[in-house]
Write an enzyme that holds these catalytic residues in place. Structure first.
Site, PDB file in Angstrom:
ATOM      1  N   GLU A  99      36.711  40.629  42.417  1.00  0.00           N
ATOM      2  CA  GLU A  99      36.268  39.644  41.820  1.00  0.00           C
ATOM      3  C   GLU A  99      36.026  39.518  40.199  1.00  0.00           C
ATOM      4  OE1 GLU A  99      32.152  39.717  43.542  1.00  0.00           O
ATOM      5  OE2 GLU A  99      31.658  40.434  41.689  1.00  0.00           O
ATOM      6  N   CYS A 112      33.390  39.235  33.223  1.00  0.00           N
ATOM      7  CA  CYS A 112      32.812  40.223  33.912  1.00  0.00           C
ATOM      8  C   CYS A 112      34.019  40.631  34.998  1.00  0.00           C
ATOM      9  CB  CYS A 112      31.641  39.880  34.870  1.00  0.00           C
ATOM     10  SG  CYS A 112      30.847  41.152  35.859  1.00  0.00           S
ATOM     11  N   CYS A 119      32.147  50.285  46.153  1.00  0.00           N
ATOM     12  CA  CYS A 119      31.933  51.440  45.153  1.00  0.00           C
ATOM     13  C   CYS A 119      31.101  52.765  45.948  1.00  0.00           C
ATOM     14  CB  CYS A 119      30.618  50.807  44.407  1.00  0.00           C
ATOM     15  SG  CYS A 119      30.013  52.152  43.116  1.00  0.00           S
ATOM     16  N   CYS A 123      23.941  52.418  45.378  1.00  0.00           N
ATOM     17  CA  CYS A 123      22.554  52.095  44.861  1.00  0.00           C
ATOM     18  C   CYS A 123      21.822  51.187  46.000  1.00  0.00           C
ATOM     19  CB  CYS A 123      22.813  51.742  43.274  1.00  0.00           C
ATOM     20  SG  CYS A 123      23.681  52.504  42.157  1.00  0.00           S
ATOM     21  N   CYS A 126      21.978  47.195  45.352  1.00  0.00           N
ATOM     22  CA  CYS A 126      23.419  46.577  45.035  1.00  0.00           C
ATOM     23  C   CYS A 126      24.346  46.306  46.205  1.00  0.00           C
ATOM     24  CB  CYS A 126      24.054  47.748  44.028  1.00  0.00           C
ATOM     25  SG  CYS A 126      25.715  46.913  43.599  1.00  0.00           S
ATOM     26  N   GLY A 169      32.222  48.041  41.630  1.00  0.00           N
ATOM     27  CA  GLY A 169      32.587  49.330  41.036  1.00  0.00           C
ATOM     28  C   GLY A 169      31.993  50.064  39.937  1.00  0.00           C
ATOM     29  N   SER A 204      29.961  49.441  31.725  1.00  0.00           N
ATOM     30  CA  SER A 204      28.850  49.598  32.338  1.00  0.00           C
ATOM     31  C   SER A 204      28.837  50.727  33.282  1.00  0.00           C
ATOM     32  CB  SER A 204      28.092  48.422  32.865  1.00  0.00           C
ATOM     33  OG  SER A 204      26.906  48.423  33.500  1.00  0.00           O
ATOM     34  N   LEU A 227      20.086  51.839  33.932  1.00  0.00           N
ATOM     35  CA  LEU A 227      19.149  52.843  33.893  1.00  0.00           C
ATOM     36  C   LEU A 227      18.065  52.628  35.327  1.00  0.00           C
ATOM     37  CD1 LEU A 227      18.014  55.337  32.156  1.00  0.00           C
ATOM     38  CD2 LEU A 227      16.790  53.787  30.829  1.00  0.00           C
ATOM     39  N   ASN A 302      17.967  40.581  41.525  1.00  0.00           N
ATOM     40  CA  ASN A 302      18.448  39.286  42.462  1.00  0.00           C
ATOM     41  C   ASN A 302      18.292  39.808  43.890  1.00  0.00           C
ATOM     42  OD1 ASN A 302      19.620  37.765  40.443  1.00  0.00           O
ATOM     43  ND2 ASN A 302      21.306  39.192  40.104  1.00  0.00           N
ATOM     44  N   CYS A 345      26.903  40.412  40.184  1.00  0.00           N
ATOM     45  CA  CYS A 345      27.492  41.900  40.486  1.00  0.00           C
ATOM     46  C   CYS A 345      27.784  41.776  41.701  1.00  0.00           C
ATOM     47  CB  CYS A 345      26.279  42.868  40.335  1.00  0.00           C
ATOM     48  SG  CYS A 345      27.130  44.666  40.744  1.00  0.00           S
TER      49      CYS A 345
HETATM   50  N1  SAH Z   1      28.736  50.428  38.298  1.00  0.00           N
HETATM   51  C1  SAH Z   1      28.458  49.838  37.225  1.00  0.00           C
HETATM   52  C2  SAH Z   1      28.981  48.351  36.815  1.00  0.00           C
HETATM   53  C3  SAH Z   1      28.820  47.325  37.903  1.00  0.00           C
HETATM   54  S1  SAH Z   1      27.024  47.010  38.408  1.00  0.00           S
HETATM   55  C4  SAH Z   1      26.862  50.090  36.745  1.00  0.00           C
HETATM   56  O1  SAH Z   1      26.214  50.410  37.899  1.00  0.00           O
HETATM   57  O2  SAH Z   1      26.413  49.932  35.834  1.00  0.00           O
HETATM   58  C5  SAH Z   1      26.630  46.010  37.269  1.00  0.00           C
HETATM   59  C6  SAH Z   1      25.243  45.832  37.001  1.00  0.00           C
HETATM   60  O3  SAH Z   1      24.692  44.908  37.962  1.00  0.00           O
HETATM   61  C7  SAH Z   1      24.351  47.006  36.748  1.00  0.00           C
HETATM   62  O4  SAH Z   1      23.401  47.070  35.815  1.00  0.00           O
HETATM   63  C8  SAH Z   1      23.761  46.834  38.152  1.00  0.00           C
HETATM   64  O5  SAH Z   1      22.612  47.857  38.328  1.00  0.00           O
HETATM   65  C9  SAH Z   1      23.443  45.364  38.330  1.00  0.00           C
HETATM   66  N2  SAH Z   1      22.937  44.950  39.761  1.00  0.00           N
HETATM   67  C10 SAH Z   1      23.365  45.418  40.962  1.00  0.00           C
HETATM   68  N3  SAH Z   1      22.836  44.730  41.748  1.00  0.00           N
HETATM   69  C11 SAH Z   1      21.779  43.895  41.335  1.00  0.00           C
HETATM   70  C12 SAH Z   1      20.757  43.030  41.679  1.00  0.00           C
HETATM   71  N4  SAH Z   1      20.770  42.978  43.204  1.00  0.00           N
HETATM   72  N5  SAH Z   1      20.149  42.539  40.983  1.00  0.00           N
HETATM   73  C13 SAH Z   1      20.072  42.652  39.573  1.00  0.00           C
HETATM   74  N6  SAH Z   1      21.293  43.354  39.137  1.00  0.00           N
HETATM   75  C14 SAH Z   1      21.959  44.064  39.898  1.00  0.00           C
HETATM   76 FE1  SF4 Z   2      28.028  51.087  42.202  1.00  0.00          FE
HETATM   77 FE2  SF4 Z   2      27.133  49.894  39.980  1.00  0.00          FE
HETATM   78 FE3  SF4 Z   2      26.471  48.756  42.418  1.00  0.00          FE
HETATM   79 FE4  SF4 Z   2      25.480  51.242  41.887  1.00  0.00          FE
HETATM   80  S1  SF4 Z   2      24.928  49.372  40.637  1.00  0.00           S
HETATM   81  S2  SF4 Z   2      26.404  50.652  43.630  1.00  0.00           S
HETATM   82  S3  SF4 Z   2      27.155  52.068  40.491  1.00  0.00           S
HETATM   83  S4  SF4 Z   2      28.318  49.170  41.354  1.00  0.00           S
END
Ligand code: SAH
Ligand code: SF4
Length: 374
Positions: A99, A112, A119, A123, A126, A169, A204, A227, A302, A345
């Site tokens: 996407e 984006c 991935c 996390c 996510c 990813g 990122s 972070l 979110n 994301c």
């Molecule tokens: N893997 C990389 C880039 C993709 S994720 C990373 O983790 O930085 C892009 C961003 O979306 C990251 O900052 C991630 O923490 C955030 N993200 C993921 N799930 C989310 C959610 N449910 N609500 C808000 N931000 C989220």
């Molecule tokens: Fe992967 Fe980024 Fe999602 Fe963590 S926040 S699972 S590193 S895409």
């Protein structure tokens, strides 16, 4: 005895530089100067289709069509949200989905991009993390996201001036392809790149410390770090990668990145109710930022079905932000765009992949989907 046939892979047009394309043309008995004409179509006109390259002889257009890979992902769906974002769900040559989200602002247009299908890093907050890992995207597949989105916004009189690697990813887990992509994005148009400014392309990362240092040495772009917690125990709970690269190593890598590039870092901090946004965590975050030239983006979580967390109330968000502001740490609150079309994301592709994987067993479908099309 089994006979193994290896079919040489055709090079993709978006991964050829001037000297490589010149060599290919010469091997076909064509004049080398055509290479610059072809690359001009790609990088200045965003045209990735030899049949439309009207200043080339028909015979050469045919040779190009058969000798080089011009595949661009199919736009499987395009959903626009009220806030001006458009989510593109793109189908790759292997039938998988990636996407890209176009983000329209008053004074700029940003894209984006995704760097992987799924991935590995799991996390807990996510949706992409929940899916698991399918495969890395090739450089040409990430560049294709830019080329396709660019054509869409050009028709609106806009220019895609910013790119953030915040789709599906972990970009630094697909390091070489991402570096190749970023270099192509930053190369000036006259030298056959997309001509973006290095402050406008942001990688990122969830914090792959050694790769952050490599990135500083390999390419000059902007860096954002997800972070989300600045105490190891809590960060490991939210982001398992923290076990491998704990905060002390992450901070050392950021300090080195900053020493090499001289640039500011963006720290992304999701605010999750009753988890990471109390006074204790605000104090820990202040401590972490000391010695770094950084700005903090606060992103209210979110919520999605299946994810175990909630968004905090406005009072908690304001109190957290105030604690940082009073210590001279700029920390704007950023709401994800495109929530009504699942633009944040990895969400749309995640939905699509979940639909596909819900049917038989996940493994069976994954196996089917990673096999290239015949
Ligand atoms: N893997 C990389 C880039 C993709 S994720 C990373 O983790 O930085 C892009 C961003 O979306 C990251 O900052 C991630 O923490 C955030 N993200 C993921 N799930 C989310 C959610 N449910 N609500 C808000 N931000 C989220
Ligand atoms: Fe992967 Fe980024 Fe999602 Fe963590 S926040 S699972 S590193 S895409």
């Amino acid at each position: 005895m089994t006979l193994e046939l290896t079919i040489p892979k055709k090079p993709h047009a978006l991964e050829l530089d001037l000297s490589q394309l010149t060599a290919i043309l010469k091997s076909w008995g064509e004049p080398g100067y055509r290479a610059a004409q072809i690359l001009k179509w790609i990088y200045s006109e965003k045209c990735v289709d030899p049949s439309k390259m009207s200043n080339l002889p028909a015979g050469l257009r045919e040779k190009l069509a058969t000798g080089i890979d011009w595949f661009l992902p199919e736009i499987h769906s395009s959903l626009s949200a009220e806030d001006g974002s458009t989510k593109l769900l793109l189908k790759t040559a292997t039938g998988q989905f990636m996407e890209a989200v176009i983000l329209r602002y008053e004074n700029r247009t940003s894209l984006c991009v995704s760097s992987q299908v799924g991935c590995k890093l799991a996390c807990t907050f996510c949706q992409t993390g929940k899916l698991g890992f399918f495969r890395h995207l090739a450089a040409h597949e990430i560049l294709a996201q830019y080329a396709l989105a660019s054509s869409i916004v050009r028709a609106e009189g806009r220019r895609l001036s910013h790119v953030v690697f915040m789709g599906m990813g972990e970009p630094l887990d697909n390091y070489q392809n991402v570096v190749t992509t970023v270099k192509t994005m930053l190369r000036p148009e006259e030298e056959f790149g997309f001509g973006l400014s290095n402050r406008h392309v942001t990688v990122s990362t969830s914090g792959l410390a050694p790769k952050i240092v490599d990135l500083a040495n390999d390419v000059k772009c902007a860096l954002a770090v997800s972070l989300h917690a600045t105490r190891d125990e809590l960060r490991t709970e939210l982001m398992p990668i923290n076990r491998r690269y704990p905060l002390i190593e992450l901070k050392a890598a950021l300090t080195t990145w900053q020493a090499i590039t001289g640039s500011k870092i963006t720290l992304e901090y999701i605010l999750i109710k009753d988890k990471n946004c109390g006074l204790r965590e605000a104090k820990e975050l202040v401590k972490f930022t000391s010695g770094l030239r950084a700005k903090v983006n606060l992103i209210p979580f979110n919520a999605h079905p299946g994810l175990p967390f909630e968004r905090p109330g406005d009072d908690d968000i304001r109190a957290f932000q105030k604690h940082l502001a009073e210590r001279s740490i700029p920390a704007p609150v950023r709401y994800s765009k495109g929530l009504d079309v699942s633009a944040a994301c990895g969400q749309l592709a995640a939905k699509q992949i979940e639909n596909l994987t819900a049917i038989p067993s996940r493994k069976a479908v994954v196996a089917e989907r990673v096999l290239p099309q015949p």
